[in-house]
Write an enzyme that holds these catalytic residues in place. Structure first.
Site, PDB file in Angstrom:
ATOM      1  N   HIS A 151      72.145  -6.250  -8.184  1.00  0.00           N
ATOM      2  CA  HIS A 151      73.122  -7.046  -7.437  1.00  0.00           C
ATOM      3  C   HIS A 151      74.064  -7.830  -8.334  1.00  0.00           C
ATOM      4  O   HIS A 151      73.681  -8.300  -9.401  1.00  0.00           O
ATOM      5  CB  HIS A 151      72.374  -8.011  -6.500  1.00  0.00           C
ATOM      6  N   ASP A 193      70.859  -9.581 -10.883  1.00  0.00           N
ATOM      7  CA  ASP A 193      69.570  -8.909 -11.089  1.00  0.00           C
ATOM      8  C   ASP A 193      69.825  -7.423 -11.329  1.00  0.00           C
ATOM      9  O   ASP A 193      70.964  -7.033 -11.578  1.00  0.00           O
ATOM     10  CB  ASP A 193      68.602  -9.186  -9.925  1.00  0.00           C
ATOM     11  N   SER A 226      71.711  -5.638   1.432  1.00  0.00           N
ATOM     12  CA  SER A 226      71.526  -6.815   0.574  1.00  0.00           C
ATOM     13  C   SER A 226      72.827  -7.368   0.002  1.00  0.00           C
ATOM     14  O   SER A 226      72.867  -8.516  -0.425  1.00  0.00           O
ATOM     15  CB  SER A 226      70.594  -6.475  -0.592  1.00  0.00           C
TER      16      SER A 226
END
Ligand code: NAG
Ligand code: NAG
Ligand code: NAG
Length: 365
Positions: free
Chosen positions: A331, A328, A38
């Protein structure tokens, strides 16, 4: 005379070997091929119907052009976008699963590149569910390469790939999975984990090398014990030290692996962006590095440190997003990724080594 020489050089250097496929002069490499999780996914998971690791809804992308959620785990761009922009591209190459719909001609000619990264994936095939494993990402690259060869010839493809950049940002999810499954692992279990990951990592690199990759930019595992979701689990609110130690040990092993590979595989060159050192430094000296004001809480989410619930469309988010290290609960914000991209590209040895990404792409010429 000078003009003629320039014209000659342009024709000679760029028109061959692929007639009709010229590399724009601002690009420092013909293409970037991206593998990982990610931290560098730009939308592959959007196409995985069963995947739960998605970021293609608000408030993701709120600071992206037109406030568009793209699948990036960021309020805007992520690290690969900034790294690609330092190399003369507009942003990351497009996600592979998007391209499969469109059959892009430039990419089949070995230009611009492709992003194979998938949120939730790791170096190990066992890490993550309903994701694209790194093994599968490499297989997708192999399929693309076959397409490239079919449309020109093997020598021309080999030449272009040998000058392209292969970027890998992975390992964090393997460490998360190990830490979750083993609450207090002994040293034997930790060493076994490192060996398993490194042996698989070596396979991936050797496969890519066999397919023509020569220049590797690696982003190592950040201090995952300091992400908001980890802090939220710690009664003291501090970083979880055991997770940081796990990441650090894995990073040391990855550095040793690449040193070994650069000696044993002719022509292989590499640079490691030290995400661990970067994140630790930003968190300990936020005003000096990036001018951040919030290093513990996520901007978007809910609960303790905004990290106990996800950044869903009904979650709240902060206004001063460029002052938050984390977007978040796991991240980085766009601002953090921008600084990381700049330091990996052309920063001091504390953050990138043994050479910088800039030096790596220079040797690709
Ligand atoms: C890509 O497209 C081909 C042809 O339509 C299809 O066979 C293949 O499964 C697709 N691959 C992915 C990863 O979607
Ligand atoms: C270490 O942990 C593993 C797995 O949890 C266990 O099988 C092994 O017996 C342990 N070794 C020692 C020396 O405690
Ligand atoms: C937001 O919506 C999700 C379902 O979409 C729900 O599970 C969650 O509890 C909601 N959160 C808040 C803070 O309302």
């Amino acid at each position: 005379m000078k003009k003629l020489l320039c014209l000659f050089l342009v024709l000679f250097c760029f028109v061959s070997p692929f007639v009709g496929a010229t590399q724009p002069s601002q690009w420092k490499v013909p293409a970037i091929y991206v593998f990982g999780d990610s931290t560098v996914d730009v939308g592959n998971n959007n196409y995985l119907t069963r995947s739960r690791a998605k970021a293609n809804f608000p408030h993701y992308g709120i600071d992206f052009p037109h406030s568009r959620p793209t699948g990036r785990f960021s309020n805007g761009y992520n690290a690969i976008d900034f790294i690609a922009s330092h190399m003369g591209f507009r942003r990351s190459p497009p996600p592979y699963l998007f391209l499969n719909d469109t059959n892009n001609h430039q990419i089949v000619k070995g230009l611009r590149g492709v992003n194979f990264a998938s949120a939730g994936s790791g170096i190990l095939d066992s890490t993550g569910t309903n994701i694209i494993t790194t093994t599968q990402q490499v297989l997708y690259f192999e399929a693309l390469r076959s397409k490239m060869v079919a449309q020109s010839n093997a020598d021309q493809v080999a030449l272009r790939l040998s000058k392209s950049l292969f970027l890998i940002s992975s390992g964090g999810n393997d460490a998360f999975a190990f830490a979750t499954a083993n609450k207090s692992p002994n040293n034997t279990a930790i060493l076994l984990f490192y060996n398993t990951v490194i042996s698989k990592y070596e396979n991936h690199i050797k496969t890519l090398y066999g397919l023509g990759a020569r220049y590797f930019a690696v982003i190592n595992v950040p201090s995952i014990g300091c992400v908001p979701s980890a802090r939220a689990k710690n009664p003291t609110g501090g970083c979880i030290d055991s997770m940081n130690q796990l990441a650090k040990g894995l990073n040391d092993a990855v550095a040793a692996l690449f040193l070994k590979l650069s000696v044993t595989l002719p022509g292989l060159e590499y640079s490691i962006g030290n995400s661990y050192e970067f994140l630790s430094t930003v968190i300990s000296k936020p005003r000096l590095y990036g001018g951040f004001e919030e290093v513990k809480s996520a901007c978007c989410g809910g609960g303790k440190f905004n990290a106990e619930s996800s950044c869903t469309p009904n979650a709240t988010y902060c206004m001063k997003r460029s002052r938050y290290v984390f977007w978040d609960n796991t991240h980085p914000s766009q601002a953090t990724s921008k600084l990381a991209g700049a330091l990996f590209y052309d920063g001091p040895a504390q953050f990138v080594g043994p050479i910088t990404f800039k030096q790596l792409v220079k040797s690709a010429y």
